[in-house]
Design an enzyme around this catalytic site. Structure first.
Site: not given
Length: 732
Positions: A137, A224, A226
């Site tokens: 990001c 993202h 994660e």
């Protein structure tokens, strides 16, 4: 050339990352020389609070924190792959990373922009080093900027789960198919053409969302990996760590229960401990841990009823905690909370107040002010019990809290990050609590945990399953599930937003085809989205209304406080849920003043909603109404056997009366509407609204809506369609 290929800029001297870039923000900083530049770094680098260091033969990865809401999630995902991590400030210089022998660097997302005022400090030499780098990001945009690329705001935001196309030949996407479900949440975008040294490895239609300099092992992703909403994020991290960075998975996490018990024994010793127990899984797990290390005469378990609990909730909490063998002090301070105020610190978020004293809670409109009053009042009343009843002083007692990592992140606690935006203040991280924490009077054994980790720990401790999987309930209780308002809210671009929403909901109507705004909407859509809107709005008659209220959201790692859109149809017997959910994805991307979308049960809404029902927590009927509708909805969910199908179901009372034909601002709205928010999440950092007919039986949802609608003073029942992001789990 594959469709992922993109034109690149010609190589230039400015595109080589060979100098440090210095921004204006730092904290607890000392100056460090990097080449010919001076940058700031913190005196104590690790900020993840792990309290121990690995042995020399363990490979380490550095996570550079740019203020992401998901920084600790990155840390967790990597540790789950048996790799040790440290979360360090973004401005950590390359020299330190090399000295500490980090095998790879991951740069997190964050709320800031990589251009303009307030750009964060970082060492650009990291991108010209032998250390493999993955930028996420904000880190992705840094990579592009340092190599000479362009970043700018575009006509639409991206917030939510999205399908992107990845280059299967890239080492980062090994074992993955071309189409991938990921989380995008950003306003700034990389603008093509990209620098010559970088290769496009992922795209969202024409938008570049993945870049790589594969020779130098430098990678960047706009999305993202994660979070849970990126379905194959673990594989992406595995590819980066083990194949690209050649990190060895030689770190093992200790058993969490033993780690927590060791932490408590080390910090408590022979002191008295006060646990403020809400009855939720977090405080219940804390209670179970404390009971193993603290003698009964040294453990005070206090449950305070603030008047905003669910119907009969406090009695149930006390009963459940007593089953664990705990002596619980139960105090009902409902009236004290209703008339509570707080003294505002001079530095309170930089706000300028007319008075240093807040209004009473029962008169307060602002959601942040409500949370802060409740949080501080909890602590003041706990101190009252200690001092006046137990003859103890707060300074003689350790306060134990079931604070989780998301609480600290969303409250912008310095424990979690020095650069994160405050999304909302949690009752366990108010200024009062922070002062106690600074004095070493607070212990929080779960502060590095997410909700699903706490539940696993609860099961390991042998707690009853119904306690462990009890739906989360906010500390301030139903007080933050009543949207208070004294006047209608209309953003500066309200009129434009109203028209944009109408265009989206009736996109195929020829009446719009000569409109400049229709063309503007069309230009911000992908070809597939245009096809969807044209087909959906031909088949379904959908009305869209901008409600004159605001709701809290999280977009691009920052807090938003924007309008809510209400959709309605005449198809009560066949609600087009999938169409509505798709519209809920598109509307916040195009309408910049809307961050949440809900469906209103019943016939299509005809009249504009111009005014609101003035609402505070003062009238007795407001609190009893939210308790009643919440109890009804929760009971229907429980009786259906679907309680465990979702993670949580906030029920919200909003100051909106529908179906009233009036333009008189003096019209006294009397009714409220109720919003149901069945929500699916594991770690509560991201999640999605439950889809009727897929995640929950549609008949259960309809029954909830019908049962709630029968309560007196309810205008309509709505169903929240919004993912997180852009909407938070709670509305305030």
């Amino acid at each position: 050339m594959s469709f992922l290929s993109g034109k690149s800029r010609s190589s230039s001297a400015t595109s080589t990352p060979n100098a440090a870039v210095v921004g204006s923000r730092s904290s607890d900083a000392v100056e460090v020389n990097v080449g010919s530049k001076t940058i700031a770094t913190t005196t104590t680098l690790p900020v993840n609070g792990n309290g121990f260091l690995p042995s020399d033969n363990v490979d380490k990865v550095a996570i550079l924190d740019a203020g992401s809401q998901y920084g600790k999630v990155i840390d967790r995902r990597i540790r789950e792959l048996n790799v040790y991590t440290d979360i360090l400030p973004l401005e950590t210089p390359l020299s330190v990373l090399l000295e500490k022998k980090y095998k790879a660097v991951i740069i997190s997302g964050g709320p800031s922009s990589v251009y303009g005022e307030g750009v964060l400090s970082f060492d650009a030499q990291i991108f010209n080093s032998p250390v493999p780098v993955l930028g996420i990001c904000y880190g992705f945009q840094l990579l592009n900027k340092v190599y000479g690329g362009t970043i700018a705001k575009t006509s639409r935001r991206n917030d939510g789960q999205t399908e992107v196309a990845v280059d299967e030949s890239s080492p980062l996407f090994k074992k993955l198919k071309t189409q991938q479900q990921v989380l995008l949440t950003h306003g700034d975008s990389v603008i093509a053409p990209v620098p010559a040294e970088l290769k496009v490895i992922a795209k969202y239609h024409e938008l570049v969302v993945g870049l790589a300099n594969e020779k130098n092992k430098k990678y960047g992703l706009q999305f993202h990996p994660e979070v849970d909403l990126t379905t194959n994020g673990a594989q992406i991290f595995s590819n980066f760590l083990f194949d690209i960075a050649e990190v060895k998975p030689n770190f093992r996490m200790n058993e969490r229960e033993k780690e927590c018990l060791h932490f408590l024994k080390t910090n408590i010793k022979n002191k008295t401990v006060l646990l403020l127990a809400s009855g939720g899984v977090d405080s219940t797990v804390c209670a179970a841990l404390l009971s193993k290390v603290v003698p009964k005469d040294k453990l005070i378990v206090l449950h305070i009823d603030n008047g905003f609990m669910r119907k009969n909730e406090s009695q149930e909490v006390v009963k459940n905690l007593s089953k664990l063998g705990l002596n619980v002090i139960h105090r009902n301070y409902s009236e004290r909370f209703h008339y509570a105020r707080r003294r505002r610190p001079e530095e309170d978020d930089g706000a300028e107040y007319v008075s240093v004293m807040s209004p009473t809670l029962s008169e307060t409109i602002d959601p942040e002010e409500k949370r802060k009053i409740i949080g501080d009042t909890f602590m003041e009343l706990a101190n009252h019990v200690l001092k006046d009843e137990l003859k103890l002083d707060m300074t003689d007692v350790l306060l134990c809290q079931g604070t989780l990592r998301p609480d600290l992140i969303e409250s912008a606690s310095k424990i979690a990050s020095h650069k994160a935006d405050a999304i909302k203040t949690h009752h366990n991280d108010t200024n009062f609590v922070r002062l106690l924490r600074d004095k070493g009077l607070v212990i929080e054994p779960l502060k590095d945990f997410h909700k699903d980790e706490v539940r696993k720990l609860g099961m390991d401790l042998g707690l009853p399953e119904e306690m462990v999987y009890r739906h989360p309930f906010p500390g301030p209780g139903l007080a933050v599930r009543v949207i208070c308002a004294s006047e209608p809210y209309k953003a500066r671009d309200y009129d434009r937003t109203v028209i944009l929403l109408r265009i989206i909901c009736s996109f195929s109507d020829p009446v719009w085809h000569l409109s400049v705004l229709h063309e503007s909407v069309k230009q911000s859509l992908t070809p597939e989205e245009i096809t969807f809107l044209e087909a959906a709005t031909r088949e379904h008659k959908i009305a869209g209304h901008v409600l004159p209220i605001r709701s809290v959201g999280v977009q691009g790692d920052g807090r938003s406080f924007k309008h809510v859109a209400a959709l309605s149809t005449d198809e009560s017997s066949r609600i087009p849920w999938l169409v509505l959910f798709r519209l809920a994805e598109l509307i916040p991307r195009i309408c910049q003043s809307i961050s949440r979308v809900a469906y209103a049960f019943g016939p299509r809404i005809i009249y504009e909603v111009e005014f609101i029902t003035e609402t505070t927590l003062t009238p007795f009927h407001v609190v009893t109404k939210i308790q009643e509708v919440d109890a009804i909805a929760q009971q229907v969910l429980w009786d259906s056997g679907c309680y465990r199908k979702i993670a949580q179901m906030p029920v919200i009372l909003i100051p909106v009366e529908f179906d009233v034909d009036t333009v008189d601002p003096q019209y006294p709205g009397r009714k409220h509407s109720v919003v149901l928010r069945p929500f699916i999440s594991n770690d509560f950092m991201t999640g999605k609204a439950a889809i009727p007919g897929q995640d929950l039986p549609e008949e259960v949802v309809i029954k909830m809506a019908q049962s709630v609608a029968e309560v007196g003073g309810v205008s309509r029942v709505l169903y929240d369609l919004t993912c997180k992001p852009p909407g938070t789990t709670e509305w305030e």
